[in-house]
Design a protein around this motif. Structure first.
Motif, PDB file in Angstrom:
ATOM      1  N   LEU A 116     -32.218   4.750  -3.717  1.00 47.53           N
ATOM      2  CA  LEU A 116     -31.439   5.982  -3.824  1.00 47.53           C
ATOM      3  C   LEU A 116     -32.183   7.043  -4.631  1.00 47.53           C
ATOM      4  O   LEU A 116     -32.195   8.230  -4.257  1.00 47.53           O
ATOM      5  N   ASN A 117     -32.793   6.614  -5.719  1.00 43.87           N
ATOM      6  CA  ASN A 117     -33.466   7.555  -6.604  1.00 43.87           C
ATOM      7  C   ASN A 117     -34.720   8.151  -5.969  1.00 43.87           C
ATOM      8  O   ASN A 117     -34.867   9.372  -5.876  1.00 43.87           O
ATOM      9  N   ARG A 118     -35.615   7.287  -5.478  1.00 43.14           N
ATOM     10  CA  ARG A 118     -36.907   7.762  -4.965  1.00 43.14           C
ATOM     11  C   ARG A 118     -36.888   8.015  -3.459  1.00 43.14           C
ATOM     12  O   ARG A 118     -37.872   8.428  -2.873  1.00 43.14           O
ATOM     13  N   LYS A 119     -35.722   7.731  -2.842  1.00 41.78           N
ATOM     14  CA  LYS A 119     -35.486   8.069  -1.431  1.00 41.78           C
ATOM     15  C   LYS A 119     -36.554   7.468  -0.507  1.00 41.78           C
ATOM     16  O   LYS A 119     -37.017   8.092   0.453  1.00 41.78           O
ATOM     17  N   THR A 120     -36.916   6.231  -0.800  1.00 45.81           N
ATOM     18  CA  THR A 120     -37.958   5.578  -0.007  1.00 45.81           C
ATOM     19  C   THR A 120     -37.516   5.333   1.438  1.00 45.81           C
ATOM     20  O   THR A 120     -38.342   5.325   2.349  1.00 45.81           O
ATOM     21  N   HIS A 121     -36.208   5.142   1.661  1.00 43.56           N
ATOM     22  CA  HIS A 121     -35.729   4.952   3.034  1.00 43.56           C
ATOM     23  C   HIS A 121     -35.906   6.225   3.855  1.00 43.56           C
ATOM     24  O   HIS A 121     -36.252   6.166   5.041  1.00 43.56           O
ATOM     25  N   GLU A 129     -42.395   9.703  11.662  1.00 44.73           N
ATOM     26  CA  GLU A 129     -42.326  10.854  12.563  1.00 44.73           C
ATOM     27  C   GLU A 129     -43.414  11.881  12.243  1.00 44.73           C
ATOM     28  O   GLU A 129     -43.356  13.027  12.676  1.00 44.73           O
ATOM     29  N   GLN A 130     -44.423  11.436  11.464  1.00 46.14           N
ATOM     30  CA  GLN A 130     -45.570  12.255  11.086  1.00 46.14           C
ATOM     31  C   GLN A 130     -45.181  13.467  10.239  1.00 46.14           C
ATOM     32  O   GLN A 130     -45.826  14.504  10.266  1.00 46.14           O
ATOM     33  N   ASN A 131     -44.103  13.306   9.468  1.00 48.04           N
ATOM     34  CA  ASN A 131     -43.680  14.347   8.546  1.00 48.04           C
ATOM     35  C   ASN A 131     -44.049  13.879   7.146  1.00 48.04           C
ATOM     36  O   ASN A 131     -43.437  12.957   6.610  1.00 48.04           O
ATOM     37  N   PHE A 132     -45.056  14.517   6.559  1.00 51.60           N
ATOM     38  CA  PHE A 132     -45.555  14.096   5.259  1.00 51.60           C
ATOM     39  C   PHE A 132     -45.108  15.028   4.131  1.00 51.60           C
ATOM     40  O   PHE A 132     -45.665  15.008   3.040  1.00 51.60           O
ATOM     41  N   SER A 133     -44.098  15.846   4.394  1.00 46.52           N
ATOM     42  CA  SER A 133     -43.564  16.752   3.383  1.00 46.52           C
ATOM     43  C   SER A 133     -42.817  15.969   2.304  1.00 46.52           C
ATOM     44  O   SER A 133     -42.190  14.951   2.584  1.00 46.52           O
ATOM     45  N   LEU A 134     -42.892  16.474   1.071  1.00 43.02           N
ATOM     46  CA  LEU A 134     -42.165  15.863  -0.044  1.00 43.02           C
ATOM     47  C   LEU A 134     -40.859  16.584  -0.347  1.00 43.02           C
ATOM     48  O   LEU A 134     -40.101  16.149  -1.222  1.00 43.02           O
ATOM     49  N   ASN A 135     -40.577  17.661   0.339  1.00 48.03           N
ATOM     50  CA  ASN A 135     -39.358  18.415   0.077  1.00 48.03           C
ATOM     51  C   ASN A 135     -38.119  17.532   0.234  1.00 48.03           C
ATOM     52  O   ASN A 135     -37.971  16.836   1.229  1.00 48.03           O
ATOM     53  N   GLY A 136     -37.250  17.565  -0.761  1.00 49.32           N
ATOM     54  CA  GLY A 136     -36.014  16.797  -0.697  1.00 49.32           C
ATOM     55  C   GLY A 136     -36.137  15.355  -1.134  1.00 49.32           C
ATOM     56  O   GLY A 136     -35.150  14.602  -1.069  1.00 49.32           O
ATOM     57  N   LEU A 137     -37.319  14.941  -1.577  1.00 50.24           N
ATOM     58  CA  LEU A 137     -37.532  13.540  -1.955  1.00 50.24           C
ATOM     59  C   LEU A 137     -37.654  13.342  -3.466  1.00 50.24           C
ATOM     60  O   LEU A 137     -37.974  12.244  -3.919  1.00 50.24           O
ATOM     61  N   MET A 138     -37.376  14.374  -4.245  1.00 52.22           N
ATOM     62  CA  MET A 138     -37.573  14.265  -5.692  1.00 52.22           C
ATOM     63  C   MET A 138     -36.575  13.284  -6.308  1.00 52.22           C
ATOM     64  O   MET A 138     -35.393  13.278  -5.974  1.00 52.22           O
ATOM     65  N   GLY A 139     -37.079  12.440  -7.206  1.00 49.29           N
ATOM     66  CA  GLY A 139     -36.254  11.495  -7.927  1.00 49.29           C
ATOM     67  C   GLY A 139     -36.295  11.765  -9.416  1.00 49.29           C
ATOM     68  O   GLY A 139     -36.600  12.880  -9.850  1.00 49.29           O
ATOM     69  N   PHE A 140     -35.987  10.741 -10.213  1.00 50.70           N
ATOM     70  CA  PHE A 140     -36.057  10.882 -11.667  1.00 50.70           C
ATOM     71  C   PHE A 140     -36.572   9.575 -12.256  1.00 50.70           C
ATOM     72  O   PHE A 140     -36.476   8.506 -11.644  1.00 50.70           O
ATOM     73  N   ASN A 141     -37.148   9.659 -13.446  1.00 47.30           N
ATOM     74  CA  ASN A 141     -37.619   8.469 -14.145  1.00 47.30           C
ATOM     75  C   ASN A 141     -36.438   7.646 -14.651  1.00 47.30           C
ATOM     76  O   ASN A 141     -35.499   8.198 -15.214  1.00 47.30           O
ATOM     77  N   LEU A 142     -36.510   6.333 -14.474  1.00 45.88           N
ATOM     78  CA  LEU A 142     -35.531   5.456 -15.115  1.00 45.88           C
ATOM     79  C   LEU A 142     -35.861   5.258 -16.596  1.00 45.88           C
ATOM     80  O   LEU A 142     -34.978   4.944 -17.401  1.00 45.88           O
ATOM     81  N   TYR A 143     -37.114   5.473 -16.941  1.00 47.31           N
ATOM     82  CA  TYR A 143     -37.565   5.344 -18.323  1.00 47.31           C
ATOM     83  C   TYR A 143     -36.732   6.243 -19.237  1.00 47.31           C
ATOM     84  O   TYR A 143     -36.583   7.436 -19.001  1.00 47.31           O
ATOM     85  N   GLN A 144     -36.144   5.638 -20.256  1.00 50.65           N
ATOM     86  CA  GLN A 144     -35.337   6.297 -21.274  1.00 50.65           C
ATOM     87  C   GLN A 144     -33.998   6.831 -20.765  1.00 50.65           C
ATOM     88  O   GLN A 144     -33.279   7.496 -21.507  1.00 50.65           O
TER      89      GLN A 144
END
Length: 332
Positions: A116-121, A129-144
């Motif tokens: 859910l966090n890193r949106k790996t699915h 589908e040969q889409n290598f864009s990172l838009n919309g895939l931002m997650g957050f650190n679990l650290y701290q």
């Protein structure tokens, strides 16, 4: 001893047949759920082996008793689907699997958090589908971040240790505190404080009258905005309508569920060619920030072998009137 299995799948047969070489019981498998509608198929069975969505209410237990069934074996940890008072009245012995590779469920809970966090699915589908864009895939650190664990039995404790390994602050709530977790630096806090402080909340408690719909409109309002909620325990811990409202209002930022309150009509079946009439699950699956898996958290080789071994060992103890090595396996 003859044992009749309900809600059985090919993998159940594979592992129980393998372990049964040490017991030589007669095993009879049925894929159908156990309920009043199928009691006629039970023939000269000493025991019934049931799973999470089988219904063992007073009516069913009375019919089983009349048919000569003496033992009820649950191949799961939870027992909210059994009327224990009726079983005791009828003289039925009931056992369960109190602990089977708790790491299996704990690891799945963490896998849901990371997905859910890193949106790996979503990333997987994009790249195919040969889409290598990172838009919309931002997650957050679990650290701290603060990860709240509700229920610190075997599974909750295993999950808490995994979460601690990410460098998160782990807080917990349980009516019984786990000294080992406290020694590892984890704090037990009141439930309302856990709701208020946690960035991620993972449920690991049994379903009882006290815990039914513990996640509801009121408790959600106490949670952090954009909270991540994970449930790998029992669907009834969550008020589904309240969670949907929380997702719509964006108070809940992420939801991962491996269990669902009405799952007996859906899970463990291939419904890919079926129109699903459950509007709640359809609505949940329509959210881009919701991840649903079909009660697979337990589903590892190690867990299935332990479930089969524990279940058949318990039935052997019943048959031979032996003392149980693990008293928690016996409910009645």
């Amino acid at each position: 001893m003859k044992i009749t299995f309900f809600s059985s799948k090919p993998y159940d047969k594979e592992f129980f047949d393998k372990v049964n070489k040490n017991f030589n019981f007669e095993l009879d498998y049925f894929e159908t759920h156990l309920g009043p509608h199928v009691l006629n198929i039970i023939d000269h069975s000493d025991a019934v082996c049931a799973f999470v969505n089988d219904k063992l209410n007073a009516e069913v237990l009375e019919s089983l008793s009349r048919k000569g069934v003496k033992y009820i074996a649950l191949r799961c940890a939870g027992f909210n689907n059994v009327d224990l008072e009726a079983a005791k009245r009828l003289g039925l012995r009931v056992c369960r699997v109190p602990a089977y590779s708790p790491e299996a469920v704990a690891e799945h809970a963490m896998a849901m958090i990371l997905t859910l966090n890193r949106k790996t699915h979503k990333a997987y589908n994009r790249v195919r589908e040969q889409n290598f864009s990172l838009n919309g895939l931002m997650g957050f650190n679990l650290y701290q971040k603060t990860i709240g664990v509700i229920g610190t039995g075997n599974i909750g404790a295993a999950f808490a240790k995994i979460a601690k390994g990410f460098g998160a602050r782990v807080v917990a709530y349980d009516i019984r505190e786990n000294q080992e977790l406290k020694d590892l630096g984890m704090d037990y806090i009141p439930l309302e404080q856990l709701f208020a402080e946690s960035d991620v909340i993972s449920l690991h408690c049994p379903l009882t009258d006290a815990t039914h719909h513990m996640v509801n409109k009121d408790s959600i309002s106490k949670m952090k905005k954009n909270v991540m909620l994970i449930n790998t325990s029992r669907g009834g811990l969550i008020d589904t309508k309240a969670v949907i409202d929380g997702l719509k209002s964006k108070h809940i930022g992420y939801l991962g569920i491996d269990v669902y309150e009405q799952e007996e009509k859906l899970f463990f079946r291939d419904l890919s060619h079926t129109i699903i009439e459950d509007d709640m699950i359809q609505r949940l699956m329509s959210f881009p920030n919701v991840l649903v898996t079909a009660h697979q958290a337990f589903f590892t080789e190690e867990a299935l072998e332990q479930i089969a071994t524990s279940t058949l060992t318990s039935l052997s103890h019943f048959e031979k009137a032996e003392e149980f090595e693990n008293p928690n396996a016996v409910l009645i």
